[in-house]
Design a protein around this motif. Structure first.
Motif, PDB file in Angstrom:
ATOM      1  N   ARG A  62      79.079  -6.656 137.124  1.00  0.00           N
ATOM      2  CA  ARG A  62      78.372  -6.716 138.401  1.00  0.00           C
ATOM      3  C   ARG A  62      78.367  -5.377 139.121  1.00  0.00           C
ATOM      4  O   ARG A  62      77.389  -5.018 139.779  1.00  0.00           O
ATOM      5  CB  ARG A  62      78.991  -7.789 139.306  1.00  0.00           C
ATOM      6  N   ASP A  63      79.461  -4.605 139.005  1.00  0.00           N
ATOM      7  CA  ASP A  63      79.500  -3.307 139.670  1.00  0.00           C
ATOM      8  C   ASP A  63      78.704  -2.235 138.916  1.00  0.00           C
ATOM      9  O   ASP A  63      78.579  -1.101 139.366  1.00  0.00           O
ATOM     10  CB  ASP A  63      80.940  -2.840 139.901  1.00  0.00           C
ATOM     11  N   GLY A  64      78.175  -2.594 137.749  1.00  0.00           N
ATOM     12  CA  GLY A  64      77.328  -1.686 136.987  1.00  0.00           C
ATOM     13  C   GLY A  64      78.068  -0.594 136.243  1.00  0.00           C
ATOM     14  O   GLY A  64      77.444   0.269 135.628  1.00  0.00           O
ATOM     15  N   LYS A  65      79.410  -0.626 136.241  1.00  0.00           N
ATOM     16  CA  LYS A  65      80.179   0.453 135.630  1.00  0.00           C
ATOM     17  C   LYS A  65      80.503   0.222 134.161  1.00  0.00           C
ATOM     18  O   LYS A  65      80.771   1.165 133.426  1.00  0.00           O
ATOM     19  CB  LYS A  65      81.480   0.673 136.405  1.00  0.00           C
ATOM     20  N   GLU A  66      80.538  -1.027 133.741  1.00  0.00           N
ATOM     21  CA  GLU A  66      80.938  -1.345 132.374  1.00  0.00           C
ATOM     22  C   GLU A  66      79.878  -2.198 131.683  1.00  0.00           C
ATOM     23  O   GLU A  66      79.130  -2.938 132.337  1.00  0.00           O
ATOM     24  CB  GLU A  66      82.263  -2.118 132.366  1.00  0.00           C
ATOM     25  N   VAL A  67      79.864  -2.110 130.381  1.00  0.00           N
ATOM     26  CA  VAL A  67      78.997  -2.961 129.573  1.00  0.00           C
ATOM     27  C   VAL A  67      79.864  -3.591 128.492  1.00  0.00           C
ATOM     28  O   VAL A  67      80.765  -2.942 127.942  1.00  0.00           O
ATOM     29  CB  VAL A  67      77.809  -2.168 128.968  1.00  0.00           C
ATOM     30  N   ALA A  68      79.661  -4.878 128.240  1.00  0.00           N
ATOM     31  CA  ALA A  68      80.360  -5.575 127.160  1.00  0.00           C
ATOM     32  C   ALA A  68      79.318  -6.068 126.171  1.00  0.00           C
ATOM     33  O   ALA A  68      78.180  -6.368 126.547  1.00  0.00           O
ATOM     34  CB  ALA A  68      81.177  -6.742 127.706  1.00  0.00           C
ATOM     35  N   ARG A 107      86.358  -7.242 136.365  1.00  0.00           N
ATOM     36  CA  ARG A 107      87.640  -6.910 135.740  1.00  0.00           C
ATOM     37  C   ARG A 107      88.043  -7.916 134.674  1.00  0.00           C
ATOM     38  O   ARG A 107      89.162  -7.872 134.166  1.00  0.00           O
ATOM     39  CB  ARG A 107      88.726  -6.819 136.808  1.00  0.00           C
ATOM     40  N   SER A 108      87.147  -8.839 134.344  1.00  0.00           N
ATOM     41  CA  SER A 108      87.504  -9.879 133.389  1.00  0.00           C
ATOM     42  C   SER A 108      86.254 -10.372 132.666  1.00  0.00           C
ATOM     43  O   SER A 108      85.165 -10.383 133.243  1.00  0.00           O
ATOM     44  CB  SER A 108      88.182 -11.033 134.137  1.00  0.00           C
ATOM     45  N   GLN A 167      89.385 -15.808 127.806  1.00  0.00           N
ATOM     46  CA  GLN A 167      89.208 -14.873 128.908  1.00  0.00           C
ATOM     47  C   GLN A 167      90.039 -13.630 128.636  1.00  0.00           C
ATOM     48  O   GLN A 167      91.182 -13.723 128.189  1.00  0.00           O
ATOM     49  CB  GLN A 167      89.633 -15.505 130.231  1.00  0.00           C
ATOM     50  N   TYR A 168      89.447 -12.461 128.895  1.00  0.00           N
ATOM     51  CA  TYR A 168      90.174 -11.201 128.757  1.00  0.00           C
ATOM     52  C   TYR A 168      90.261 -10.544 130.120  1.00  0.00           C
ATOM     53  O   TYR A 168      89.251 -10.395 130.814  1.00  0.00           O
ATOM     54  CB  TYR A 168      89.470 -10.258 127.773  1.00  0.00           C
ATOM     55  N   ASP A 169      91.476 -10.140 130.506  1.00  0.00           N
ATOM     56  CA  ASP A 169      91.728  -9.496 131.793  1.00  0.00           C
ATOM     57  C   ASP A 169      92.040  -8.017 131.549  1.00  0.00           C
ATOM     58  O   ASP A 169      93.011  -7.691 130.863  1.00  0.00           O
ATOM     59  CB  ASP A 169      92.904 -10.183 132.486  1.00  0.00           C
ATOM     60  N   PHE A 170      91.209  -7.131 132.100  1.00  0.00           N
ATOM     61  CA  PHE A 170      91.394  -5.700 131.888  1.00  0.00           C
ATOM     62  C   PHE A 170      92.627  -5.160 132.613  1.00  0.00           C
ATOM     63  O   PHE A 170      93.213  -4.176 132.187  1.00  0.00           O
ATOM     64  CB  PHE A 170      90.145  -4.920 132.325  1.00  0.00           C
TER      65      PHE A 170
END
Length: 168
Positions: free
Chosen positions: A20-26, A64-65, A80-83
């Protein structure tokens, strides 16, 4: 000594999801979940590490997850993965196939399909889930996140169900 796994990922990308913050892509590639910087690209971090196939990656609103589906016991279950903790948690433990997770706007709940015939909702804090609807809902790729949506206030879930005439 230690070993470093190096994969060159040039194709077979699936389930691309931007935080949502646009900083990461999975995304998934070769049946595993990876995450990388959306701005800089480059080296991706491998999130899952199992011989099973992982798919259907979705971000929680806090960026973050991640939640995804893994077929570790031959049927899909949610993980679920928690960074922050670098920890993976199994959310469902069903002998039936769980798929198509959709996280609520507040990040407190997730709806998902069980065996293509039941829509369930889980409260993530307690990992307790309950049945919302029983009927034919389809399975991925027919039933993906486009068939289930949350209302902005987290109070309602809208979804598409199929009549018996379409169950062929």
């Amino acid at each position: 000594g230690f070993s470093v796994e190096h994969l060159i990922l040039t194709r077979l990308f699936r389930d691309l999801a931007v935080s949502r913050d646009g900083k990461e892509v999975a995304f998934t590639a070769h049946g595993e979940v990876f995450a990388a910087s959306a701005k800089d690209g480059g080296v991706a971090v491998r999130i899952s590490n199992s011989p099973a196939v992982e798919s259907q990656v979705v971000w929680l609103p806090n960026s973050r997850s991640l939640i995804y589906v893994s077929t570790r016991d031959e049927m899909g279950n949610l993980y679920q993965y928690d960074f922050a903790t670098n920890a993976e948690t199994r959310l469902t433990d069903s002998p039936l196939d769980d798929s198509s997770p959709v996280v609520s706007p507040d990040g407190k709940s997730v709806v998902f399909l069980r065996n293509g015939q039941g829509l369930r909702v889980m409260t993530l804090a307690t990992k307790k889930d309950k049945l919302l609807y029983k009927g034919f809902l389809g399975r991925p790729p027919l039933a993906r996140t486009g068939t289930v949506v949350w209302s902005p206030d987290n109070k309602w879930v809208a979804f598409t169900a199929y009549g018996t005439k379409n169950c062929r």
